[in-house]
Write an enzyme that holds these catalytic residues in place. Sequence first.
Site, PDB file in Angstrom:
ATOM      1  N   TYR A   5      18.184  44.167  27.416  1.00 48.22           N
ATOM      2  CA  TYR A   5      17.247  45.090  28.054  1.00 48.22           C
ATOM      3  C   TYR A   5      15.821  44.786  27.563  1.00 48.22           C
ATOM      4  CZ  TYR A   5      21.513  47.646  29.378  1.00 48.22           C
ATOM      5  OH  TYR A   5      22.729  48.006  29.890  1.00 48.22           O
ATOM      6  N   TRP A  64      37.076  37.379  33.536  1.00 50.35           N
ATOM      7  CA  TRP A  64      36.497  36.088  33.146  1.00 50.35           C
ATOM      8  C   TRP A  64      37.054  35.602  31.799  1.00 50.35           C
ATOM      9  CZ3 TRP A  64      33.543  35.667  28.677  1.00 50.35           C
ATOM     10  CH2 TRP A  64      33.105  36.855  28.093  1.00 50.35           C
ATOM     11  N   MET A  87      52.185  48.112  46.122  1.00 53.07           N
ATOM     12  CA  MET A  87      51.048  47.242  46.450  1.00 53.07           C
ATOM     13  C   MET A  87      49.821  47.642  45.633  1.00 53.07           C
ATOM     14  SD  MET A  87      50.351  45.096  49.091  1.00 53.07           S
ATOM     15  CE  MET A  87      49.083  44.618  50.203  1.00 53.07           C
TER      16      MET A  87
END
Length: 674
Positions: free
Chosen positions: A169, A580, A656
């Site tokens: 930031y 990731w 699902m």
Amino acid sequence: MTHPRYPHVFTPLDLGFTTLKNRILMGSMHTGLEDIPGGFERQAAYFAERARGGVGMIITGGIIPNHEGGGGSKLSTPEEAAEHRIVTEAVHAADPDVKICMQILHTGPLAMTPDAVAPSAIRSRIGRFVPNELDEDGIEKQLGDFAQCAAMAKLAGYDGVEIIGSAGYLLSAFLVEKTNLRTDQWGGPFENRMRFPVEVVRRVRAAVGRDFIVIFRIAAMDMLEGGMAWDEVVTLAKAVEAEGVNIISTHFCWHEAQVPTIATMVPRAAFASVTGRLRKEVGVPVITSNRINMPAVAEEVLARGDADLVSMARPMLADPDLVKKAAEGREDEINTCIACNQACLDHTFGGKLTSCLVNPRACRETELNYPPVTLVRSIAVVGAGPAGLAYAVTAAQRGHQVTLYDAAPRIGGQFNLAARIPGKEEFSETLRYYNRMIEKLGIDLKLDTRADAAMLMGYDKVVIATGITPRRPEIEGIDHPKVAGYVDVIMGRVPVGKTVAIMGAGGIGFDVAELITHQGTSAAMDIAVFAKEWGIDFANHPRGGVTGIVPEVARADREVTLLQRKASAPGKGLGKTTGWTHKLTLQRRGVRMVGGVEYLRVDDEGLHTLVNGEPQLFAVDTVVICAGQVPLRALYDELVAAGVEAELIGGAYEAMELDAKRAINQASELAAVA
Ligand code: FAD
Ligand code: NAP
Ligand code: SF4
């Protein structure tokens, strides 16, 4: 009196003008409640519940000081301060000894606005806009806005503010060379690069006076190539201390860092030793954080002298009463944060309201409640997976008489499989919690009992949570001895060869790949292994903790290929903030990932496929099926046909895209009105 189990946790901390009643604080989390209509009332309920739960201090989610600071909730006027009073008054009414501090967040180059500002016009890898370089007037304006925001926080009734000086930031963009290319008094040597953050602290202190808590959040390790060097971290810490901060809070990453710092594969308290090193350099109390999810871990960290205070953020979503339970010797009743990120950070970064996988009430305190029942009913719950457990415990807490059946010898359903995956060891905490609640609430648990319709006839209501059965794709050779199901592989019931094709690259395909390519100790259980695998040098602390360190991940001793039919990149559907890490780990181990596959048949040669229409043989020893699931609902259909009042939940309701978050949420919502 000293607490027998947690003497350090329950020692108050005297800040001179005020005292924190214990050493655990709820760290700042942006929940999304800051930004919605009625959000102040909802935050008031959310924070007051945590105040009643025993925490010593609360830090709110980030509030921006001005429009350039980002897109979130702003505080710069008395009118805005009046709205915050709803929150501060609720917390102080819940417990006058609990402090609440507001985080001032200026996202700088990460602001989602073309008006974003930064020391230099450098777009972050994860930023949406190239920020505008601040000129001298612009810098002066930002400093004034920080001071005004802090003054308004005081007016709003907060006990203090936290200034975030980390994470990429605005303040940290000044501190690091690669985001600060200035040659004036705000850039160049470190004494210039730290001028802006130090000046922010000076202005804030001047605006709020002496008897108001000011916390500075410092990046003790940026986890970024070229981040701050250790001597720079120390210099900054000493400088903000000199400007009057009361507490320094250590933080461990920029959002763009490529090192996991809070996901479930990060060992508990992995970064506390870095805080410990900083603590020796400053005179003010320091806070440590990251993956401290149980009171015993907090106690160890404090007893070792690594910190004066421990920040627990997500653990307070998972269990608002964590501190109270520790104080009362009921730690086995704590609903532990398993660091999955699925309902908190994944929601935040997906633009949804934060909640918690193991506690769907988190951030919904005004709308999802479990009131005591007026009419007690006898309820049978069939299946003790996450759905059945959540239903049974919630219904019993409300006062119903609950009998819980499971065909297996232990509770947990598929969570038992999840907990066997290296890096997911925390999942067993959820089962410890449910085991304890079953015992405490007097739920009649019938293990090793496959329920049938006849057994379920006498109850007022039956809840079917029988879960799923793994899907077996209908291709030629699916019964070939080379083919194994994921349950058998995870349970170690079948041998797995040296060459493996995994059919299906969803969450379970990735987990199976992790399991069969993993060697040695799980990184989640050993800080040294974790540091090696992610290229962190805790001892020498190069710039950012990672500069020049090459991650050392052992290549798998078997050849593994993950396959899927979709043409998209495998792993796309994994968690936003954790996917990731799984992908990178498997790639480093040499796992191949192939999309656009059509499965043709399995025979002695291996798995025959078309990849993007071209024939391809995967000449493997083992084919592991991870091709999703289908619901197990025959029992429900039978009961309904027999006129029994029955309800379907979890995987039995819909397989699902089912995960434990949806299973527990659905079960809790239904049990709330049962
Ligand atoms: P299940 O967990 O399948 O439980 C059903 C239970 O019903 C079983 O215990 C079974 O024995 C019992 N049962 C069935 N029939 C009967 C009967 N007739 N009588 C008595 N008992 C019966 N989800 C996530 O959100 N995050 C993750 O990271 C994650 N990782 C996973 C990793 C692995 C390896 C696996 C396999 C799953 C993972 N999941 C994860 C998925 C998650 O575990 C499931 O979504 C969840 O368990 C579904 O809960 P459920 O209660 O509907 O069903
Ligand atoms: P999933 O994520 O839905 O993946 C199923 C995989 O099977 C997909 O790769 C799918 O991709 C493939 N598939 C579906 N139908 C098939 C068919 N008929 N033949 C061949 N392949 C088929 O489900 P899952 O991996 O079984 O996981 C179950 C649930 O647990 C998921 O909802 C997941 O969120 C949760 N879970 C989460 C995590 C986590 O880390 N958050 C980890 C594990 C599990 P194609 O159709 O493209 O082949
Ligand atoms: Fe912890 Fe997962 Fe809940 Fe987030 S969703 S607070 S990581 S248990």
